[in-house]
Scaffold this motif. Structure first.
Motif, PDB file in Angstrom:
ATOM      1  N   SER A 143     -19.781  12.049  -3.411  1.00 25.18           N
ATOM      2  CA  SER A 143     -18.963  14.011  -3.769  1.00 25.18           C
ATOM      3  C   SER A 143     -17.990  13.241  -4.878  1.00 25.18           C
ATOM      4  CB  SER A 143     -18.416  13.701  -2.182  1.00 25.18           C
ATOM      5  OG  SER A 143     -19.844  14.060  -0.924  1.00 25.18           O
ATOM      6  N   HIS A 144     -18.211  14.331  -5.544  1.00 24.29           N
ATOM      7  CA  HIS A 144     -17.513  14.843  -6.420  1.00 24.29           C
ATOM      8  C   HIS A 144     -15.908  15.154  -6.089  1.00 24.29           C
ATOM      9  CE1 HIS A 144     -16.272  15.187 -10.523  1.00 24.29           C
ATOM     10  NE2 HIS A 144     -16.194  16.925 -10.664  1.00 24.29           N
ATOM     11  N   VAL A 145     -14.722  14.417  -7.123  1.00 26.80           N
ATOM     12  CA  VAL A 145     -13.860  14.834  -6.952  1.00 26.80           C
ATOM     13  C   VAL A 145     -13.039  15.352  -8.335  1.00 26.80           C
ATOM     14  CG1 VAL A 145     -10.948  14.340  -6.066  1.00 26.80           C
ATOM     15  CG2 VAL A 145     -13.181  13.116  -4.808  1.00 26.80           C
ATOM     16  N   SER A 146     -13.092  17.156  -8.460  1.00 25.42           N
ATOM     17  CA  SER A 146     -12.916  17.284  -9.107  1.00 25.42           C
ATOM     18  C   SER A 146     -11.109  17.200  -9.922  1.00 25.42           C
ATOM     19  CB  SER A 146     -12.758  19.017  -9.664  1.00 25.42           C
ATOM     20  OG  SER A 146     -11.247  19.536  -8.361  1.00 25.42           O
ATOM     21  N   GLN A 147     -10.724  17.739 -11.130  1.00 31.44           N
ATOM     22  CA  GLN A 147      -9.693  17.421 -12.200  1.00 31.44           C
ATOM     23  C   GLN A 147      -8.219  18.140 -10.523  1.00 31.44           C
ATOM     24  OE1 GLN A 147      -8.756  18.070 -15.767  1.00 31.44           O
ATOM     25  NE2 GLN A 147      -6.790  17.524 -15.690  1.00 31.44           N
ATOM     26  N   GLY A 148      -7.488  16.772  -9.993  1.00 25.15           N
ATOM     27  CA  GLY A 148      -6.258  17.475  -9.198  1.00 25.15           C
ATOM     28  C   GLY A 148      -6.718  17.350  -8.034  1.00 25.15           C
ATOM     29  N   ALA A 149      -8.056  17.248  -7.854  1.00 25.65           N
ATOM     30  CA  ALA A 149      -9.190  17.459  -5.828  1.00 25.65           C
ATOM     31  C   ALA A 149      -8.591  19.001  -5.622  1.00 25.65           C
ATOM     32  CB  ALA A 149      -8.297  16.525  -5.308  1.00 25.65           C
ATOM     33  N   SER A 150      -9.270  19.671  -7.217  1.00 27.53           N
ATOM     34  CA  SER A 150      -8.811  21.252  -6.664  1.00 27.53           C
ATOM     35  C   SER A 150      -9.759  21.429  -5.285  1.00 27.53           C
ATOM     36  CB  SER A 150      -8.627  21.825  -7.636  1.00 27.53           C
ATOM     37  OG  SER A 150      -9.785  21.676  -8.544  1.00 27.53           O
ATOM     38  N   ASN A 151     -11.281  21.070  -4.957  1.00 27.90           N
ATOM     39  CA  ASN A 151     -11.879  21.187  -4.666  1.00 27.90           C
ATOM     40  C   ASN A 151     -11.757  20.618  -3.500  1.00 27.90           C
ATOM     41  OD1 ASN A 151     -12.572  18.840  -5.417  1.00 27.90           O
ATOM     42  ND2 ASN A 151     -14.575  18.443  -5.220  1.00 27.90           N
ATOM     43  N   LEU A 152     -10.737  19.834  -2.963  1.00 29.28           N
ATOM     44  CA  LEU A 152     -10.391  19.207  -1.089  1.00 29.28           C
ATOM     45  C   LEU A 152      -8.997  20.320  -0.926  1.00 29.28           C
ATOM     46  CD1 LEU A 152     -10.949  15.124  -2.449  1.00 29.28           C
ATOM     47  CD2 LEU A 152     -12.425  16.987  -0.980  1.00 29.28           C
ATOM     48  N   SER A 153      -9.125  20.327   0.090  1.00 28.18           N
ATOM     49  CA  SER A 153      -8.030  20.852   1.223  1.00 28.18           C
ATOM     50  C   SER A 153      -6.442  20.067   0.735  1.00 28.18           C
ATOM     51  CB  SER A 153      -8.369  21.165   2.036  1.00 28.18           C
ATOM     52  OG  SER A 153      -8.050  19.892   3.078  1.00 28.18           O
ATOM     53  N   GLY A 154      -5.781  20.402   1.196  1.00 26.72           N
ATOM     54  CA  GLY A 154      -4.826  19.302   1.547  1.00 26.72           C
ATOM     55  C   GLY A 154      -4.542  18.390   2.208  1.00 26.72           C
ATOM     56  N   GLY A 155      -5.201  18.380   3.452  1.00 29.54           N
ATOM     57  CA  GLY A 155      -5.410  17.719   4.221  1.00 29.54           C
ATOM     58  C   GLY A 155      -5.650  16.299   3.937  1.00 29.54           C
ATOM     59  N   GLN A 156      -7.478  16.758   3.360  1.00 26.65           N
ATOM     60  CA  GLN A 156      -8.521  16.454   2.867  1.00 26.65           C
ATOM     61  C   GLN A 156      -8.171  15.009   1.727  1.00 26.65           C
ATOM     62  OE1 GLN A 156     -10.993  19.216   1.431  1.00 26.65           O
ATOM     63  NE2 GLN A 156     -12.379  18.598   3.967  1.00 26.65           N
ATOM     64  N   LYS A 157      -7.319  15.601   0.889  1.00 26.45           N
ATOM     65  CA  LYS A 157      -6.962  14.821   0.245  1.00 26.45           C
ATOM     66  C   LYS A 157      -5.989  13.966   0.409  1.00 26.45           C
ATOM     67  CE  LYS A 157      -4.615  18.632  -2.500  1.00 26.45           C
ATOM     68  NZ  LYS A 157      -4.580  19.052  -3.445  1.00 26.45           N
ATOM     69  N   GLY A 171       0.688  -1.307   0.087  1.00 28.15           N
ATOM     70  CA  GLY A 171      -0.026  -0.437  -0.114  1.00 28.15           C
ATOM     71  C   GLY A 171       0.472   1.215  -0.751  1.00 28.15           C
ATOM     72  N   PHE A 172       1.103   1.978  -1.108  1.00 30.58           N
ATOM     73  CA  PHE A 172       1.957   2.886  -1.141  1.00 30.58           C
ATOM     74  C   PHE A 172       1.501   4.314  -1.017  1.00 30.58           C
ATOM     75  CE2 PHE A 172       4.458   5.887  -3.767  1.00 30.58           C
ATOM     76  CZ  PHE A 172       6.113   5.979  -3.299  1.00 30.58           C
ATOM     77  N   VAL A 173       1.897   5.453  -0.341  1.00 24.81           N
ATOM     78  CA  VAL A 173       0.900   6.631  -0.248  1.00 24.81           C
ATOM     79  C   VAL A 173       2.721   7.705  -0.776  1.00 24.81           C
ATOM     80  CG1 VAL A 173      -0.249   8.370   0.947  1.00 24.81           C
ATOM     81  CG2 VAL A 173      -0.375   6.279   1.642  1.00 24.81           C
ATOM     82  N   PRO A 174       2.056   8.746  -2.012  1.00 23.75           N
ATOM     83  CA  PRO A 174       3.444   8.825  -2.722  1.00 23.75           C
ATOM     84  C   PRO A 174       3.200  10.154  -1.420  1.00 23.75           C
ATOM     85  CG  PRO A 174       1.861   9.294  -3.963  1.00 23.75           C
ATOM     86  CD  PRO A 174       1.132   8.365  -2.719  1.00 23.75           C
ATOM     87  N   GLN A 175       4.579  10.994  -1.732  1.00 19.98           N
ATOM     88  CA  GLN A 175       4.931  12.300  -1.381  1.00 19.98           C
ATOM     89  C   GLN A 175       4.122  13.212  -1.935  1.00 19.98           C
ATOM     90  OE1 GLN A 175       8.632  13.323  -1.612  1.00 19.98           O
ATOM     91  NE2 GLN A 175       9.228  15.055  -0.477  1.00 19.98           N
ATOM     92  N   LYS A 176       3.869  13.434  -3.098  1.00 20.96           N
ATOM     93  CA  LYS A 176       2.700  14.305  -3.613  1.00 20.96           C
ATOM     94  C   LYS A 176       1.290  13.236  -4.378  1.00 20.96           C
ATOM     95  CE  LYS A 176       1.689  17.232  -8.197  1.00 20.96           C
ATOM     96  NZ  LYS A 176       2.784  17.589  -8.914  1.00 20.96           N
ATOM     97  N   THR A 177       0.442  13.951  -3.674  1.00 17.88           N
ATOM     98  CA  THR A 177      -0.331  13.723  -3.631  1.00 17.88           C
ATOM     99  C   THR A 177      -1.744  13.945  -4.644  1.00 17.88           C
ATOM    100  OG1 THR A 177      -1.154  14.164  -0.696  1.00 17.88           O
ATOM    101  CG2 THR A 177      -3.622  13.213  -2.507  1.00 17.88           C
ATOM    102  N   THR A 178      -2.103  12.285  -5.153  1.00 20.65           N
ATOM    103  CA  THR A 178      -2.732  12.543  -6.283  1.00 20.65           C
ATOM    104  C   THR A 178      -3.935  11.406  -6.053  1.00 20.65           C
ATOM    105  OG1 THR A 178      -0.527  12.291  -7.859  1.00 20.65           O
ATOM    106  CG2 THR A 178      -2.644  11.335  -8.926  1.00 20.65           C
ATOM    107  N   LEU A 179      -4.914  12.318  -6.872  1.00 24.42           N
ATOM    108  CA  LEU A 179      -6.041  11.615  -6.565  1.00 24.42           C
ATOM    109  C   LEU A 179      -6.918  12.026  -7.632  1.00 24.42           C
ATOM    110  CD1 LEU A 179      -7.679  13.293  -3.114  1.00 24.42           C
ATOM    111  CD2 LEU A 179      -7.056  11.145  -4.207  1.00 24.42           C
ATOM    112  N   PHE A 180      -8.287  11.361  -8.763  1.00 25.74           N
ATOM    113  CA  PHE A 180      -8.448  11.399 -10.036  1.00 25.74           C
ATOM    114  C   PHE A 180      -9.461  11.916  -9.912  1.00 25.74           C
ATOM    115  CE2 PHE A 180      -5.285   7.856 -10.178  1.00 25.74           C
ATOM    116  CZ  PHE A 180      -3.976   7.795 -10.758  1.00 25.74           C
TER     117      PHE A 180
END
Length: 580
Positions: free
Chosen positions: A458-472, A408-417
């Motif tokens: 709930s919708h996740v926009s491209q790059g998860a721009s509608n979420l905060s850094g902690g939420q992502k 289970g890998f969680v990278p340094q730069k959070t990437t959501l789709f």
């Protein structure tokens, strides 16, 4: 490009050729029938017979229409089908690239090669009908006029030579420019992508004019190259148009001279037929011009496409893969790693062993090799020297899929789709709703998700721009937890969380995932205090290992990091708590 053709594509290509044959035959017969109607202009002609000839001309006209339309339809189908296979093959190839291979081409260039370059190839392949049909029509027309008049054939041949020479000249001077066009497209893609992704930094520093000037520089370069190519092509068409008109006038002028000298054997109908077929030949060549104008760019595009496809993957699955027998164990044996084209290794002679269920942390200054080290475990890169064992098996001797399935890998730069929160948490595989909810609770994402109107939908926009850094970051942690892997790798994955949430998440992971092996890379001392073993990296080497208290006594590098983040009072408090 034959290797990208399926049986279906060959059938489509065959049908296209058949309908091209229908068109050519019908078009030639239509010309013959229509020019034969001139005999009804003569005196004493039987006008009643005209309806039969008109009927046959209409039949052949319909045949040429149907043949041309269907040939074009199958041509488009063939081109789009081939390029669909090419894009799929390209996408699959890039998906298996290592980080080094992706960096070698650059992301903007790979995007351009998969989109713009393949589109150029598709635009040229659509003209495959034209490049078969035009010569076929020209050959049929030449066969007709060669038996009419040898003298007039010479006039037509001279005109053809002029047209072909003009085409060849334009292709020769424009071919070198097409590679530059594709390169400048890469560069423009890079600058535009950089501008869009970094728009916040650009605006924060008031660098809009600087970025505009940078883009304008690339845009001007593209403008000049395309202007040269388009001017060359634009000069070609007036030359060809003049040649067409000149050939027609020359044929009539030469036929008039022959008729005046009583050496021309034929009639007005024969000359008209000759001119019509000569124009068909020239029209065929004109059609080929469009193809040959696009062909150089398509060739360059295919070479760029093929550069990627011919790249040998650095990381490949073994021919006879082994299977894992134990769980959650990792061992590095004298591992050295150096990036391609780098002068010095980023990791030097690294050796350690992690037992099942152990929590291990890596800490060190920026650039010491922490992320590079953990990227070696899922085989994002392969070590230059040494070997890495997972569950007592060299990771090069198992398939990449089986290896990554247990991690289970969680990278340094959070990437959501783009999608929903549910689709992101379940992204790693077949995850039940119960596992998704449990993972969200352990990652402390359930609290904010449950407050949303659509909850997990709930919708996740491209790059998860509608979420905060902690939420992502919490959703990314939940995504890894939902798979119930044997090994967790957290690459500075708690940096966006406050200290309280950070502590709660790590405590719950330890509570509910007791048998899993945890590897944590962190910058904050507070995140790794409860690790079983802490490894300290400095310039690619392990300079210390042990518990927090042990490292405070024996490792100056660790002590310096700790003192830079925590006060002496806080460190003494931690020491007393550990002593209890």
């Amino acid at each position: 490009m034959i290797k990208y053709s399926t049986v279906r594509d060959w059938i489509i290509l065959t049908l296209m050729i058949i309908f091209i044959g229908v068109y050519v035959y019908s078009a030639v017969e239509f010309i013959e029938r229509s020019t034969s109607l001139m005999k009804y202009l003569q005196k004493d002609s039987k006008i009643d017979a005209i309806w039969g000839d008109i009927g046959m001309a209409c039949i052949f006209m319909g045949g040429s229409l149907v043949g041309n339309v269907l040939a074009g339809w199958f041509s488009s189908l063939y081109a789009t089908s081939i390029c669909r296979h090419m894009r799929s093959a390209f996408f699959g190839k890039v998906n298996n690239f290592s980080f080094t291979e992706i960096g070698g081409f650059s992301i903007p260039s790979l995007i351009t090669r998969c989109t713009n370059d393949v589109t150029q190839i598709q635009s040229t392949l659509v003209m495959i009908k034209m490049i078969i049909q035009a010569p076929a029509m020209a050959i049929a027309s030449i066969a007709k006029i060669s038996v009419s008049s040898g003298e007039l054939s010479i006039v037509a041949a001279i005109g053809l030579v002029i047209v072909v020479a003009a085409i060849a000249f334009v292709i020769i001077i424009t071919l070198p420019k097409f590679r530059k066009i594709q390169k400048v497209t890469d560069k423009m893609n890079l600058v535009a992508r950089e501008n869009i992704t970094g728009i916040r930094v650009i605006r924060a520093y008031g660098a809009e004019q600087y970025q505009t000037a940078k883009f304008e520089n690339v845009n001007s370069w593209s403008y000049k190259i395309n202007l040269f190519v388009n001017r060359a092509a634009g000069t070609l068409f007036p030359v060809i148009s003049l040649s067409f008109t000149g050939i027609v006038l020359a044929i009539w002028w030469f036929a008039s001279i022959l008729a005046a000298n009583h050496t021309f054997v034929g009639s007005l109908k024969d000359v008209t037929t000759f001119v019509t077929f000569a124009m068909q030949i020239l029209m065929g060549i004109l059609q080929c011009i469009f193809f040959f104008m696009m062909l150089p760019r398509a060739i360059i595009s295919y070479k760029r496409f093929n550069e990627v496809m011919k790249t040998k993957n650095e990381i490949a699955d073994p021919v006879a893969p082994l299977t894992f027998k134990t769980k959650g164990e990792i061992e590095f044996k004298h591992v050295t790693f150096k990036y391609k084209h780098a002068d010095e290794p980023v990791l030097k002679n690294i050796s350690f062993k992690i037992a099942k269920g152990e929590t291990v942390a890596f800490i060190g200054s920026t650039g010491c090799g922490k992320s590079s080290l953990i990227n070696l475990i899922p085989r994002f890169c392969d070590p230059t020297d040494g070997e890495i064992l997972v569950n007592n098996v060299n990771i090069k001797n198992v398939t990449q899929e089986s290896l990554r399935h247990i991690i289970g890998f969680v990278p340094q730069k959070t990437t959501l789709f783009s999608g929903t929160i549910e689709s992101n948490i379940k992204y790693g595989g077949d995850v039940s709703d119960a596992n998704m909810i449990q993972a969200a609770k352990i990652a402390h994402a359930y609290e904010f998700v449950n407050k949303l109107p659509d909850k997990f939908n709930s919708h996740v926009s491209q790059g998860a721009s509608n979420l905060s850094g902690g939420q992502k970051q919490r959703i990314a942690i939940a995504r890894a937890l939902a798979l119930n892997p044997e090994i967790f790798i957290f690459d500075d994955s708690f940096s966006a969380l406050d200290y309280k949430t950070d502590q709660l998440v790590r405590a719950d992971i330890k509570k509910y995932m007791r048998d899993t092996t945890n590897i944590i890379v962190a910058q904050r001392i507070g995140t790794i205090l409860d690790a079983d073993t802490i490894y300290v990296l400095e310039e690619g080497k392990i300079v210390g290992s042990g518990s927090h208290n042990n490292l405070m006594r024996t490792c100056p590098v660790y002590k310096q990091i700790a003192l830079s983040q925590l006060s002496k009072t806080e460190l003494d408090k931690i020491h007393k708590e550990d002593a209890k």
